[in-house]
Design an enzyme around this catalytic site. Structure first.
Site, PDB file in Angstrom:
ATOM      1  N   VAL A  16      79.238  37.069 -11.265  1.00 25.46           N
ATOM      2  CA  VAL A  16      78.458  37.749 -10.223  1.00 25.46           C
ATOM      3  C   VAL A  16      79.098  39.075  -9.791  1.00 25.46           C
ATOM      4  O   VAL A  16      78.437  40.112  -9.765  1.00 25.46           O
ATOM      5  CB  VAL A  16      78.221  36.846  -8.992  1.00 25.46           C
ATOM      6  CG1 VAL A  16      77.520  37.613  -7.875  1.00 25.46           C
ATOM      7  CG2 VAL A  16      77.397  35.614  -9.385  1.00 25.46           C
ATOM      8  N   ASP A  17      80.380  39.065  -9.467  1.00 30.29           N
ATOM      9  CA  ASP A  17      81.016  40.249  -8.873  1.00 30.29           C
ATOM     10  C   ASP A  17      82.081  40.807  -9.809  1.00 30.29           C
ATOM     11  O   ASP A  17      83.273  40.682  -9.553  1.00 30.29           O
ATOM     12  CB  ASP A  17      81.620  39.862  -7.520  1.00 30.29           C
ATOM     13  CG  ASP A  17      82.032  41.092  -6.697  1.00 30.29           C
ATOM     14  OD1 ASP A  17      81.613  42.210  -7.050  1.00 30.29           O
ATOM     15  OD2 ASP A  17      82.765  40.925  -5.714  1.00 30.29           O
ATOM     16  N   LEU A  18      81.642  41.443 -10.894  1.00 24.42           N
ATOM     17  CA  LEU A  18      82.567  42.070 -11.837  1.00 24.42           C
ATOM     18  C   LEU A  18      82.674  43.549 -11.507  1.00 24.42           C
ATOM     19  O   LEU A  18      81.696  44.290 -11.575  1.00 24.42           O
ATOM     20  CB  LEU A  18      82.048  41.886 -13.273  1.00 24.42           C
ATOM     21  CG  LEU A  18      82.833  42.599 -14.383  1.00 24.42           C
ATOM     22  CD1 LEU A  18      84.272  42.098 -14.432  1.00 24.42           C
ATOM     23  CD2 LEU A  18      82.157  42.407 -15.731  1.00 24.42           C
ATOM     24  N   ARG A  33      81.162  46.038  -0.854  1.00 22.47           N
ATOM     25  CA  ARG A  33      82.451  46.020  -1.527  1.00 22.47           C
ATOM     26  C   ARG A  33      82.495  46.839  -2.802  1.00 22.47           C
ATOM     27  O   ARG A  33      83.552  47.196  -3.270  1.00 22.47           O
ATOM     28  CB  ARG A  33      82.833  44.571  -1.850  1.00 22.47           C
ATOM     29  CG  ARG A  33      82.868  43.673  -0.629  1.00 22.47           C
ATOM     30  CD  ARG A  33      83.201  42.238  -0.970  1.00 22.47           C
ATOM     31  NE  ARG A  33      84.421  42.145  -1.708  1.00 22.47           N
ATOM     32  CZ  ARG A  33      84.463  41.810  -2.996  1.00 22.47           C
ATOM     33  NH1 ARG A  33      83.372  41.546  -3.651  1.00 22.47           N
ATOM     34  NH2 ARG A  33      85.615  41.750  -3.612  1.00 22.47           N
TER      35      ARG A  33
END
Length: 306
Positions: free
Chosen positions: A158-160, A202
């Site tokens: 999900v958060d690469l 982020r």
């Protein structure tokens, strides 16, 4: 047929007895989000700080020369920690950060992971800008291997993005941030809007796939591969794609703007980026196609069976 819910049991690999934290010696602060500096402490204590964000320390197992990273996280981040611990406990790969244990104190949860002396990829890119293509190839192979392992174990990262990738003392990349990860069986009923909001705070909107921004799709292998394409692009050109303008303009560009060709890239890298950054998730490459792309210049084996 309704999809079965997934719950990872990690009790066999953890020990949440807080007194055992005294087995570690804190050496220095690696990262923190507050302005309070904490260095050269002798051992972790019960809630040694009251910060609202995690703090990571370089530490050492007492009476040994085994160095580790110890992260103290306020319990209000329990959901992120649950995601992170269950994923890391299920993954064992040279390019994935190794997870050891976690401990609970009154107000914080401590996680113990391998120590990576090289910092994170975001800092390296801030210092060096665009990387030589041979380095993009080497780093890309590291992340590709990690992502293939993650997907083969039925997780989505999900958060690469660069800040979630660490380097060890040998320059080997380690995917480290699993706070927003989910199991593949959860993807279709995960609240995309809430998680995309977290990502916006982020990382660059560029790393969020078009189908997530416009709400037409859910987290998938394809959305992870979009982020992988953004990572390769940023390593090769020094900035993420679709990075001009304010947040709204960048989001619009992610959804609608065609990726321009770049004379600074080799034909094969440019071709790979255009394949990964297709607006439609259905036409992004499958793992079989991605492994065989000529940019890699080596044969990439499929993942081992779990």
């Amino acid at each position: 047929m309704a999809e079965a819910s997934y719950e990872c049991t990690v009790t066999a690999s953890i020990d949440n007895s807080a007194p055992l934290l005294s087995s570690y010696r804190l050496i220095d602060t690696i990262s923190q989000t507050s302005t309070t500096s904490t260095t050269a402490a002798t051992e972790p204590t019960q809630d040694r700080h009251d910060d609202t964000q995690p703090i990571t320390y370089k530490g050492r197992l007492a009476l040994t020369v085994e160095y580790v990273a110890l992260t103290s996280t306020p319990k209000k981040h329990r959901l992120r920690l649950h995601n992170e611990i269950r994923a890391l406990a299920a993954l064992q790969h040279p390019n994935v950060l190794a997870f050891h244990k976690w401990y609970e104190t009154t107000n914080h949860i401590w996680t113990i992971t391998e120590y990576c002396a090289g910092g994170n990829l975001a800092t390296l890119l801030e210092q060096d800008g665009a990387l030589p293509e041979v380095t993009v190839l080497s780093f890309g192979l590291d992340v590709l291997a990690a992502l293939q392992h993650i997907h083969s174990r039925n997780f989505l990262l999900v958060d690469l993005w660069p800040s979630g990738i660490l380097l060890n003392e040998s320059g080997l990349l380690k995917v480290a941030d699993f706070g927003l990860s989910c199991h593949i069986t959860e993807a279709s009923h995960t609240d995309v809007t809430e998680l995309v909001g977290s990502l916006d705070e982020r990382s660059s909107p560029s790393y969020i796939a078009p189908e997530l921004i416009d709400g037409s799709g859910c987290f998938s292998h394809a959305s992870d591969l979009w982020a992988f394409g953004c990572l390769l692009y940023e390593m090769a050109l020094g900035a993420p794609p679709f990075a001009d303008g304010d947040e709204h303009a960048r989001a619009e560009a992610v959804m609608h703007m065609r990726l321009p060709r770049s004379s600074q890239l080799s034909f094969h890298l440019d071709d790979l980026l255009h394949a990964l950054l297709q607006k439609s998730s259905s036409v992004r490459p499958t793992w079989e196609v991605l492994r065989s792309h000529p940019f890699w210049a080596v044969r990439i084996a499929p993942p081992d069976n779990p």
